[in-house]
Design a protein around this motif. Structure first.
Motif, PDB file in Angstrom:
ATOM      1  N   UNK A 181     -17.229 -17.687   0.250  1.00 19.66           N
ATOM      2  CA  UNK A 181     -18.671 -17.024   0.508  1.00 19.66           C
ATOM      3  C   UNK A 181     -18.161 -16.078   1.737  1.00 19.66           C
ATOM      4  N   UNK A 182     -16.746 -15.781   2.055  1.00 20.96           N
ATOM      5  CA  UNK A 182     -16.224 -15.105   2.746  1.00 20.96           C
ATOM      6  C   UNK A 182     -15.944 -13.702   1.328  1.00 20.96           C
ATOM      7  N   UNK A 183     -16.703 -12.590   1.623  1.00 18.30           N
ATOM      8  CA  UNK A 183     -16.585 -11.101   0.760  1.00 18.30           C
ATOM      9  C   UNK A 183     -15.158 -10.568   1.116  1.00 18.30           C
ATOM     10  N   UNK A 184     -14.647 -10.035  -0.241  1.00 16.83           N
ATOM     11  CA  UNK A 184     -13.008  -9.401   0.156  1.00 16.83           C
ATOM     12  C   UNK A 184     -13.800  -7.938   1.387  1.00 16.83           C
ATOM     13  N   UNK A 185     -13.122  -8.173   2.256  1.00 19.33           N
ATOM     14  CA  UNK A 185     -13.004  -6.966   2.447  1.00 19.33           C
ATOM     15  C   UNK A 185     -12.734  -5.137   1.847  1.00 19.33           C
ATOM     16  N   UNK A 186     -13.627  -4.241   2.189  1.00 16.43           N
ATOM     17  CA  UNK A 186     -14.519  -3.639   1.442  1.00 16.43           C
ATOM     18  C   UNK A 186     -12.790  -2.452   1.531  1.00 16.43           C
ATOM     19  N   UNK A 187     -11.862  -2.488   2.019  1.00 11.28           N
ATOM     20  CA  UNK A 187     -10.879  -1.560   2.344  1.00 11.28           C
ATOM     21  C   UNK A 187      -9.605  -1.968   1.408  1.00 11.28           C
ATOM     22  N   UNK A 188     -10.001  -3.161   0.706  1.00  5.11           N
ATOM     23  CA  UNK A 188      -9.188  -2.865  -0.461  1.00  5.11           C
ATOM     24  C   UNK A 188      -9.724  -2.358  -1.372  1.00  5.11           C
ATOM     25  N   UNK A 189      -8.227  -2.063  -2.164  1.00  3.30           N
ATOM     26  CA  UNK A 189      -8.893  -0.993  -3.581  1.00  3.30           C
ATOM     27  C   UNK A 189      -8.663  -2.385  -4.918  1.00  3.30           C
ATOM     28  N   UNK A 190      -9.762  -2.113  -5.793  1.00  2.84           N
ATOM     29  CA  UNK A 190      -8.870  -4.106  -6.777  1.00  2.84           C
ATOM     30  C   UNK A 190      -9.077  -2.899  -8.085  1.00  2.84           C
ATOM     31  N   UNK A 191      -8.745  -1.839  -8.092  1.00  2.74           N
ATOM     32  CA  UNK A 191      -8.337  -1.172  -9.563  1.00  2.74           C
ATOM     33  C   UNK A 191      -7.185  -0.108  -8.773  1.00  2.74           C
ATOM     34  N   UNK A 192      -6.590  -0.045  -8.410  1.00  2.00           N
ATOM     35  CA  UNK A 192      -5.485   1.213  -8.103  1.00  2.00           C
ATOM     36  C   UNK A 192      -4.551   1.828  -9.551  1.00  2.00           C
ATOM     37  N   UNK A 193      -4.850   3.148  -9.430  1.00  2.00           N
ATOM     38  CA  UNK A 193      -3.792   3.721 -10.830  1.00  2.00           C
ATOM     39  C   UNK A 193      -2.950   4.075 -10.010  1.00  2.00           C
ATOM     40  N   UNK A 194      -1.907   4.383 -10.924  1.00  2.00           N
ATOM     41  CA  UNK A 194      -1.005   5.769 -11.008  1.00  2.00           C
ATOM     42  C   UNK A 194      -0.977   7.169 -10.732  1.00  2.00           C
ATOM     43  N   UNK A 195      -0.732   7.498 -10.065  1.00  2.00           N
ATOM     44  CA  UNK A 195      -0.616   8.939  -9.760  1.00  2.00           C
ATOM     45  C   UNK A 195      -1.660   9.203  -8.107  1.00  2.00           C
ATOM     46  N   UNK A 196      -1.360  10.420  -7.805  1.00  2.00           N
ATOM     47  CA  UNK A 196      -1.846  10.460  -6.625  1.00  2.00           C
ATOM     48  C   UNK A 196      -3.808  10.628  -6.475  1.00  2.00           C
ATOM     49  N   UNK A 197      -4.115  10.903  -8.072  1.00  5.32           N
ATOM     50  CA  UNK A 197      -5.733  10.927  -7.616  1.00  5.32           C
ATOM     51  C   UNK A 197      -5.899   8.460  -7.721  1.00  5.32           C
ATOM     52  N   UNK A 198      -5.022   8.021  -7.987  1.00  3.14           N
ATOM     53  CA  UNK A 198      -5.630   6.463  -8.478  1.00  3.14           C
ATOM     54  C   UNK A 198      -4.770   6.074  -6.728  1.00  3.14           C
ATOM     55  N   UNK A 199      -4.399   6.770  -5.833  1.00  2.00           N
ATOM     56  CA  UNK A 199      -4.030   6.318  -4.482  1.00  2.00           C
ATOM     57  C   UNK A 199      -2.935   6.189  -3.986  1.00  2.00           C
ATOM     58  N   UNK A 200      -1.563   5.436  -5.618  1.00  4.45           N
ATOM     59  CA  UNK A 200      -0.647   4.619  -5.098  1.00  4.45           C
ATOM     60  C   UNK A 200       0.772   5.282  -6.308  1.00  4.45           C
ATOM     61  N   UNK A 201       1.685   5.713  -5.199  1.00  6.01           N
ATOM     62  CA  UNK A 201       2.541   6.778  -5.981  1.00  6.01           C
ATOM     63  C   UNK A 201       3.288   6.146  -6.549  1.00  6.01           C
ATOM     64  N   UNK A 202       4.714   5.665  -6.783  1.00  2.00           N
ATOM     65  CA  UNK A 202       5.854   4.700  -7.031  1.00  2.00           C
ATOM     66  C   UNK A 202       7.140   5.814  -6.781  1.00  2.00           C
ATOM     67  N   UNK A 203       7.855   5.423  -6.033  1.00  2.00           N
ATOM     68  CA  UNK A 203       9.323   5.970  -6.029  1.00  2.00           C
ATOM     69  C   UNK A 203      10.693   5.240  -6.388  1.00  2.00           C
ATOM     70  N   UNK A 204      10.886   6.338  -6.792  1.00  2.00           N
ATOM     71  CA  UNK A 204      12.243   5.095  -7.923  1.00  2.00           C
ATOM     72  C   UNK A 204      13.360   4.405  -6.926  1.00  2.00           C
ATOM     73  N   UNK A 205      13.294   3.161  -5.534  1.00  2.00           N
ATOM     74  CA  UNK A 205      14.034   2.436  -5.535  1.00  2.00           C
ATOM     75  C   UNK A 205      13.587   1.172  -6.054  1.00  2.00           C
ATOM     76  N   UNK A 206      14.194   0.709  -6.177  1.00  2.66           N
ATOM     77  CA  UNK A 206      13.778  -1.186  -6.633  1.00  2.66           C
ATOM     78  C   UNK A 206      13.903  -2.039  -5.141  1.00  2.66           C
ATOM     79  N   UNK A 207      13.553  -2.876  -4.364  1.00  2.00           N
ATOM     80  CA  UNK A 207      13.636  -3.134  -3.078  1.00  2.00           C
ATOM     81  C   UNK A 207      13.522  -4.683  -3.169  1.00  2.00           C
TER      82      UNK A 207
END
Length: 444
Positions: free
Chosen positions: A36-62
């Protein structure tokens, strides 16, 4: 003995002392997480690549695991760890798989929130094998999982079949809202499409398993907010861009214990990390069972410093319930060296938070001894020793000057063969606070 072995074959598999810190706020510790606990409002659940989608990948594999890899990224201008599922997703994010080969060095302290250590990779491959052998969670658990995630009942394997057919699932609440259920890709299970070639059906089944496992992790972490639980920032469960965006942590307990040969973790840090882990379990229990507590799933920031903090990570095996006990067709998932004896019993279908307490005892022993439990032993041998012989890792492996009476007693309590006799997570916190106070008085 033969029945036990048969059941096991199908199982999933010097720094400065830390200064004691204040406990998490009472409100954070008192909050009980449920479906019954709602998911946190600050978690984006449809993230997309690129600046418009909020996440950008860098070329380093951790790091790399059985289902994909973890790479560096930027999310809202901050460095993050992005857990990508299946290498094919790298292309869809604009990061070719053959180009993303740079690996972070240990000196960078790069440890992220996925399965990165070698033992984690083996565990992930075993999980994949379980999907191929057709193990399924019971229908009641599956129904509860979907309700807990707030999903619309859309089957993860069905979405995977849409993806393999080229259509892909439509964006919507179900993209990130369904809990994990083990998919049966062969023999007419949910992962096998009618009329599909065997290879295609198997691929869809495995994809469904991966999507559902990731969705389970999202369902749990999106509801959690605690300083000792790794923070989920965003996620996407729309194949093929499967990912979790997590806070980036500096290292893992596994690296602190085993990445510096000949160096034991200072006792002040042992108690500090143990206390953080116990506080994390206190927050999760009784409604969330982690089911895979081990050094590789404990991440650490500011190791050895006054702000050192440990966080629980990797919730792919976890379960979110409104009750203390979890009914499941597959109680034996986890890492064999840290699994409670009741998880090996063929007649057992119940998992309680006491399995995490047992794992905590093994974790504390590993921090005190600096050794790996049951090192080099196969799962069947571990199961026989722990269940039939009632053996535990040897306390004689802990140096005499590190065998504090209260800590040894706590470890043995966690290892009790009767789950009900093991301490609750809140009792672990109290006991460790007393040890920490005792050590501070001696040092002063």
């Amino acid at each position: 003995m033969g029945a036990l072995l048969g059941g096991l074959l199908g199982a999933v598999f010097g720094a400065s002392p830390a200064v004691p810190r204040s406990a998490p706020s009472a409100s954070a510790s008192a909050t009980v997480i449920s479906s019954l606990t709602p998911p946190r409002a600050d978690v984006l659940l449809d993230v997309k690549p690129g600046p418009a989608g909020e996440v950008t990948l860098l070329p380093t594999v951790l790091g790399k695991g059985g289902f994909g890899r973890v790479v560096e990224g930027l999310y809202q201008g901050q460095p993050v760890a992005v857990k990508l599922i299946l290498d094919m997703s790298l292309d869809t994010w604009g990061l070719p798989a053959d180009a993303a080969t740079a690996t972070a060095t240990p000196a960078q302290g790069a440890k992220t929130c996925g399965r990165l250590a070698s033992d984690d990779e083996v565990a992930a491959k075993r999980n994949l094998g379980d999907a191929d052998t057709g193990m399924e969670e019971d229908m009641n658990e599956e129904k509860d999982n979907r309700a807990a995630a707030g999903g619309d009942g859309v089957d993860a394997a069905a979405r995977a079949r849409e993806c393999s057919a080229g259509s892909g699932p439509k964006p919507g609440p179900h993209a990130c809202g369904e809990d994990r259920g083990v998919v049966k890709p062969h023999g007419g299970g949910r992962g096998a499409g009618v009329g599909m070639p065997a290879a295609e059906a198997g691929q869809a089944g495995v994809m469904g398993f991966v999507v559902a496992q990731l969705a389970q992790e999202v369902a749990v972490l999106s509801r959690c907010h605690h300083p000792n639980i790794v923070n989920l920032l965003a996620a996407c469960l729309t194949p093929p861009r499967l990912c979790l965006v997590m806070e980036r942590c500096e290292t893992s307990l596994d690296k602190l214990l085993y990445g510096r040969p000949g160096q034991l973790l200072p006792m002040e840090q042992v108690v500090s990390v143990a206390l953080d882990v116990a506080r994390g379990l206190e927050y999760l229990h009784p409604t969330i069972v982690h089911r895979d507590l081990k050094p590789g799933n404990v991440l650490v920031n500011h190791p050895g410093g006054p702000d050192m903090v440990a966080k629980l990570a990797d919730f792919g095996f976890s379960r979110l319930r409104n009750t203390v006990a979890v009914a499941t067709a597959n109680p034996e998932v986890g890492t064999p060296e840290f699994m409670a004896p009741e998880l090996y019993a063929l007649t057992n279908t119940i998992v309680t938070n006491k399995v995490d307490v047992y794992s905590f005892g093994v974790l504390l022993w590993a921090m005190l001894s600096g050794k790996r439990p049951w090192e080099g032993m196969p799962m069947v041998v571990i199961a026989v020793r722990v269940t039939m012989n009632r053996e535990r890792p040897a306390m004689s492996d802990v140096p005499a000057d590190r065998r504090l009476r209260k800590l040894e007693h706590l470890v043995r309590q966690c290892w009790d063969s009767v789950p009900e006799r093991r301490p609750a997570a809140a009792e672990l916190v109290k006991a460790l606070l007393l040890v920490q106070e005792q050590m501070a008085r001696r040092a002063g």
